[in-house]
Motif scaffolding. Structure first.
Motif, PDB file in Angstrom:
ATOM      1  N   GLN A 170      41.099  44.484  43.105  1.00 43.19           N
ATOM      2  CA  GLN A 170      42.020  45.616  43.007  1.00 43.19           C
ATOM      3  C   GLN A 170      42.105  46.047  41.551  1.00 43.19           C
ATOM      4  O   GLN A 170      42.015  45.216  40.650  1.00 43.19           O
ATOM      5  CB  GLN A 170      43.411  45.211  43.517  1.00 43.19           C
ATOM      6  CG  GLN A 170      44.457  46.309  43.454  1.00 43.19           C
ATOM      7  CD  GLN A 170      45.772  45.902  44.106  1.00 43.19           C
ATOM      8  OE1 GLN A 170      45.775  45.220  45.135  1.00 43.19           O
ATOM      9  NE2 GLN A 170      46.886  46.321  43.526  1.00 43.19           N
ATOM     10  N   ILE A 171      42.259  47.332  41.339  1.00 40.23           N
ATOM     11  CA  ILE A 171      42.418  47.856  39.992  1.00 40.23           C
ATOM     12  C   ILE A 171      43.818  48.449  39.878  1.00 40.23           C
ATOM     13  O   ILE A 171      44.148  49.444  40.530  1.00 40.23           O
ATOM     14  CB  ILE A 171      41.343  48.904  39.664  1.00 40.23           C
ATOM     15  CG1 ILE A 171      39.955  48.251  39.718  1.00 40.23           C
ATOM     16  CG2 ILE A 171      41.597  49.525  38.296  1.00 40.23           C
ATOM     17  CD1 ILE A 171      38.811  49.205  39.526  1.00 40.23           C
ATOM     18  N   SER A 172      44.672  47.801  39.078  1.00 40.39           N
ATOM     19  CA  SER A 172      46.055  48.258  38.909  1.00 40.39           C
ATOM     20  C   SER A 172      46.699  47.432  37.807  1.00 40.39           C
ATOM     21  O   SER A 172      46.149  46.420  37.357  1.00 40.39           O
ATOM     22  CB  SER A 172      46.850  48.084  40.210  1.00 40.39           C
ATOM     23  OG  SER A 172      46.903  46.721  40.603  1.00 40.39           O
ATOM     24  N   GLY A 173      47.868  47.858  37.362  1.00 37.33           N
ATOM     25  CA  GLY A 173      48.634  47.058  36.426  1.00 37.33           C
ATOM     26  C   GLY A 173      49.101  45.767  37.080  1.00 37.33           C
ATOM     27  O   GLY A 173      49.190  45.665  38.312  1.00 37.33           O
ATOM     28  N   LEU A 174      49.402  44.772  36.272  1.00 39.41           N
ATOM     29  CA  LEU A 174      49.792  43.474  36.814  1.00 39.41           C
ATOM     30  C   LEU A 174      51.042  43.585  37.688  1.00 39.41           C
ATOM     31  O   LEU A 174      51.123  42.962  38.755  1.00 39.41           O
ATOM     32  CB  LEU A 174      50.032  42.475  35.678  1.00 39.41           C
ATOM     33  CG  LEU A 174      50.340  41.043  36.112  1.00 39.41           C
ATOM     34  CD1 LEU A 174      49.160  40.426  36.855  1.00 39.41           C
ATOM     35  CD2 LEU A 174      50.727  40.186  34.905  1.00 39.41           C
ATOM     36  N   ALA A 175      52.021  44.382  37.263  1.00 41.03           N
ATOM     37  CA  ALA A 175      53.266  44.502  38.016  1.00 41.03           C
ATOM     38  C   ALA A 175      53.046  45.096  39.402  1.00 41.03           C
ATOM     39  O   ALA A 175      53.829  44.850  40.322  1.00 41.03           O
ATOM     40  CB  ALA A 175      54.269  45.351  37.240  1.00 41.03           C
ATOM     41  N   ALA A 191      35.870  41.529  29.854  1.00 43.42           N
ATOM     42  CA  ALA A 191      37.322  41.608  30.013  1.00 43.42           C
ATOM     43  C   ALA A 191      38.029  40.374  29.484  1.00 43.42           C
ATOM     44  O   ALA A 191      39.226  40.432  29.170  1.00 43.42           O
ATOM     45  CB  ALA A 191      37.673  41.807  31.487  1.00 43.42           C
ATOM     46  N   ALA A 192      37.318  39.259  29.360  1.00 44.51           N
ATOM     47  CA  ALA A 192      37.938  38.023  28.868  1.00 44.51           C
ATOM     48  C   ALA A 192      38.502  38.197  27.468  1.00 44.51           C
ATOM     49  O   ALA A 192      39.451  37.498  27.093  1.00 44.51           O
ATOM     50  CB  ALA A 192      36.922  36.888  28.886  1.00 44.51           C
ATOM     51  N   THR A 193      37.946  39.097  26.694  1.00 45.18           N
ATOM     52  CA  THR A 193      38.446  39.321  25.333  1.00 45.18           C
ATOM     53  C   THR A 193      39.183  40.654  25.176  1.00 45.18           C
ATOM     54  O   THR A 193      40.031  40.786  24.297  1.00 45.18           O
ATOM     55  CB  THR A 193      37.302  39.255  24.304  1.00 45.18           C
ATOM     56  OG1 THR A 193      36.269  40.162  24.686  1.00 45.18           O
ATOM     57  CG2 THR A 193      36.731  37.842  24.238  1.00 45.18           C
ATOM     58  N   THR A 194      38.884  41.654  26.030  1.00 42.29           N
ATOM     59  CA  THR A 194      39.640  42.906  25.946  1.00 42.29           C
ATOM     60  C   THR A 194      40.984  42.796  26.652  1.00 42.29           C
ATOM     61  O   THR A 194      41.927  43.528  26.346  1.00 42.29           O
ATOM     62  CB  THR A 194      38.861  44.074  26.563  1.00 42.29           C
ATOM     63  OG1 THR A 194      38.743  43.872  27.986  1.00 42.29           O
ATOM     64  CG2 THR A 194      37.475  44.211  25.947  1.00 42.29           C
ATOM     65  N   GLY A 195      41.088  41.892  27.625  1.00 43.70           N
ATOM     66  CA  GLY A 195      42.318  41.729  28.385  1.00 43.70           C
ATOM     67  C   GLY A 195      42.481  42.672  29.557  1.00 43.70           C
ATOM     68  O   GLY A 195      43.358  42.481  30.386  1.00 43.70           O
ATOM     69  N   ALA A 196      41.662  43.733  29.615  1.00 45.20           N
ATOM     70  CA  ALA A 196      41.671  44.704  30.723  1.00 45.20           C
ATOM     71  C   ALA A 196      43.063  45.222  31.076  1.00 45.20           C
ATOM     72  O   ALA A 196      43.460  45.244  32.233  1.00 45.20           O
ATOM     73  CB  ALA A 196      41.014  44.082  31.965  1.00 45.20           C
ATOM     74  N   VAL A 252      44.492  42.390  34.393  1.00 44.95           N
ATOM     75  CA  VAL A 252      44.663  41.381  33.349  1.00 44.95           C
ATOM     76  C   VAL A 252      44.548  39.968  33.918  1.00 44.95           C
ATOM     77  O   VAL A 252      44.155  39.032  33.215  1.00 44.95           O
ATOM     78  CB  VAL A 252      46.000  41.541  32.594  1.00 44.95           C
ATOM     79  CG1 VAL A 252      46.056  42.867  31.868  1.00 44.95           C
ATOM     80  CG2 VAL A 252      47.193  41.401  33.525  1.00 44.95           C
ATOM     81  N   HIS A 253      44.870  39.791  35.195  1.00 44.34           N
ATOM     82  CA  HIS A 253      44.732  38.475  35.821  1.00 44.34           C
ATOM     83  C   HIS A 253      43.258  38.074  35.945  1.00 44.34           C
ATOM     84  O   HIS A 253      42.903  36.916  35.757  1.00 44.34           O
ATOM     85  CB  HIS A 253      45.415  38.462  37.191  1.00 44.34           C
ATOM     86  CG  HIS A 253      45.004  39.581  38.083  1.00 44.34           C
ATOM     87  ND1 HIS A 253      45.290  40.907  37.805  1.00 44.34           N
ATOM     88  CD2 HIS A 253      44.315  39.581  39.253  1.00 44.34           C
ATOM     89  CE1 HIS A 253      44.798  41.668  38.765  1.00 44.34           C
ATOM     90  NE2 HIS A 253      44.193  40.892  39.650  1.00 44.34           N
ATOM     91  N   TYR A 254      42.403  39.045  36.250  1.00 45.97           N
ATOM     92  CA  TYR A 254      40.956  38.801  36.283  1.00 45.97           C
ATOM     93  C   TYR A 254      40.451  38.451  34.885  1.00 45.97           C
ATOM     94  O   TYR A 254      39.658  37.522  34.705  1.00 45.97           O
ATOM     95  CB  TYR A 254      40.250  40.054  36.809  1.00 45.97           C
ATOM     96  CG  TYR A 254      38.751  40.065  36.667  1.00 45.97           C
ATOM     97  CD1 TYR A 254      37.932  39.412  37.583  1.00 45.97           C
ATOM     98  CD2 TYR A 254      38.144  40.763  35.611  1.00 45.97           C
ATOM     99  CE1 TYR A 254      36.549  39.454  37.462  1.00 45.97           C
ATOM    100  CE2 TYR A 254      36.772  40.802  35.489  1.00 45.97           C
ATOM    101  CZ  TYR A 254      35.977  40.151  36.411  1.00 45.97           C
ATOM    102  OH  TYR A 254      34.601  40.179  36.282  1.00 45.97           O
ATOM    103  N   LYS A 310      38.553  35.023  33.623  1.00 43.85           N
ATOM    104  CA  LYS A 310      37.265  34.984  32.929  1.00 43.85           C
ATOM    105  C   LYS A 310      37.382  34.342  31.545  1.00 43.85           C
ATOM    106  O   LYS A 310      36.427  33.714  31.065  1.00 43.85           O
ATOM    107  CB  LYS A 310      36.686  36.396  32.826  1.00 43.85           C
ATOM    108  CG  LYS A 310      36.218  36.955  34.164  1.00 43.85           C
ATOM    109  CD  LYS A 310      35.134  36.106  34.804  1.00 43.85           C
ATOM    110  CE  LYS A 310      34.507  36.775  36.005  1.00 43.85           C
ATOM    111  NZ  LYS A 310      33.424  35.946  36.622  1.00 43.85           N
ATOM    112  N   ALA A 311      38.541  34.468  30.900  1.00 42.45           N
ATOM    113  CA  ALA A 311      38.761  33.734  29.649  1.00 42.45           C
ATOM    114  C   ALA A 311      38.701  32.231  29.918  1.00 42.45           C
ATOM    115  O   ALA A 311      38.203  31.456  29.094  1.00 42.45           O
ATOM    116  CB  ALA A 311      40.094  34.126  29.034  1.00 42.45           C
TER     117      ALA A 311
END
Length: 244
Positions: free
Chosen positions: A94-99, A141-146, A151-153, A157-158
């Motif tokens: 899914q693509i969305s904000g964490l909230a 995304a592990a370093t950009t934080g997405a 951000v959970h993904y 990956k981090a």
């Protein structure tokens, strides 16, 4: 002399399929794990065999212990000794904000992208001998934080990057290398699967190189990581993200 044998999780679509066909071109026999898409599995197997190598596909749920065991047991019983594992399976879902992301989706993403990656890596280093290589497919995304997307993904990956570093040091005395590859945005089905098929085109407009990556470009980096040319490369993650 026998061909080298590689096991690739998620090996029949996207980056996994491109890696399978690149390794087949390089003379690797293959065991390919997949989750659901029978058509993609059959097509990838046929394409690999047309390049003159042996290829076996195994349908397995890698979020379960039984699925991981089934895949690795098939590799050892059907094809013989493993020389490499590409720990590739993953999804954003899914693509969305964490909230706005449901807790059950977050748990599925962490389970698939981190927990299963750790457990696959565990089986890999149990079965790989000296000279074996484990490649963990991470993400830029592990370093950009997405932020605003997943951000959970990114956090999962981090964790994969930390796995690569720590496990490489742990198994180096056994002659096993562990290398990470972190793709940026790549033109695969993963975006449509997460409900945003137009994402690659949208990202390309703001990308430093003006385009997103191709699966074959990531496959080439993975092939390098597995090769003798990378014989002194371990415990690091190679970023293939076009400058992002």
């Amino acid at each position: 002399m026998r061909n080298r044998l590689a096991l690739i999780t998620g090996g029949t679509r996207g980056i996994g399929r491109a890696t399978s066909l690149r390794l087949a071109q390089d003379g690797w026999d293959l065991v390919l794990g997949y989750a659901r898409d029978e058509h993609a599995a059959t097509a990838t197997k046929s394409a690999a065999e047309a390049l003159g190598v042996e290829c076996s596909t195994v349908r397995a749920d890698l979020t379960t212990d039984a699925g991981i065991d089934e895949l690795f047991d098939a590799a050892s019983s059907q094809m013989g000794r493993l020389d490499a594992v590409v720990n590739n399976v993953g999804a954003t879902l899914q693509i969305s904000g964490l909230a706005e992301t449901p807790p059950q989706t977050i748990r599925r993403v962490i389970d698939l992208n981190l927990t299963s990656a750790i457990l696959v890596a565990r089986r890999a280093v149990q079965q790989l001998g000296s000279g074996g290589v484990l490649v963990n497919v991470s993400s830029g995304a592990a370093t950009t934080g997405a932020p605003g997307e997943y951000v959970h993904y990114a956090a999962a990956k981090a964790g994969v990057d930390a796995l690569t570093k720590g496990l490489a040091i742990e198994v180096a005395p056994r002659g096993i290398r562990v290398v990470g590859v972190a793709p940026g945005t790549v033109d695969t089905q993963v975006h449509a699967d997460a409900g945003d098929p137009g994402r690659p085109e949208r990202v390309a407009r703001t990308h430093p190189m003006g385009r997103v990556g191709r699966p074959e470009e990531i496959a080439s980096v993975i092939a390098f990581a597995l090769s003798a040319d990378a014989g002194y490369v371990t415990g690091t993650t190679i970023r293939a993200a076009g400058g992002v």
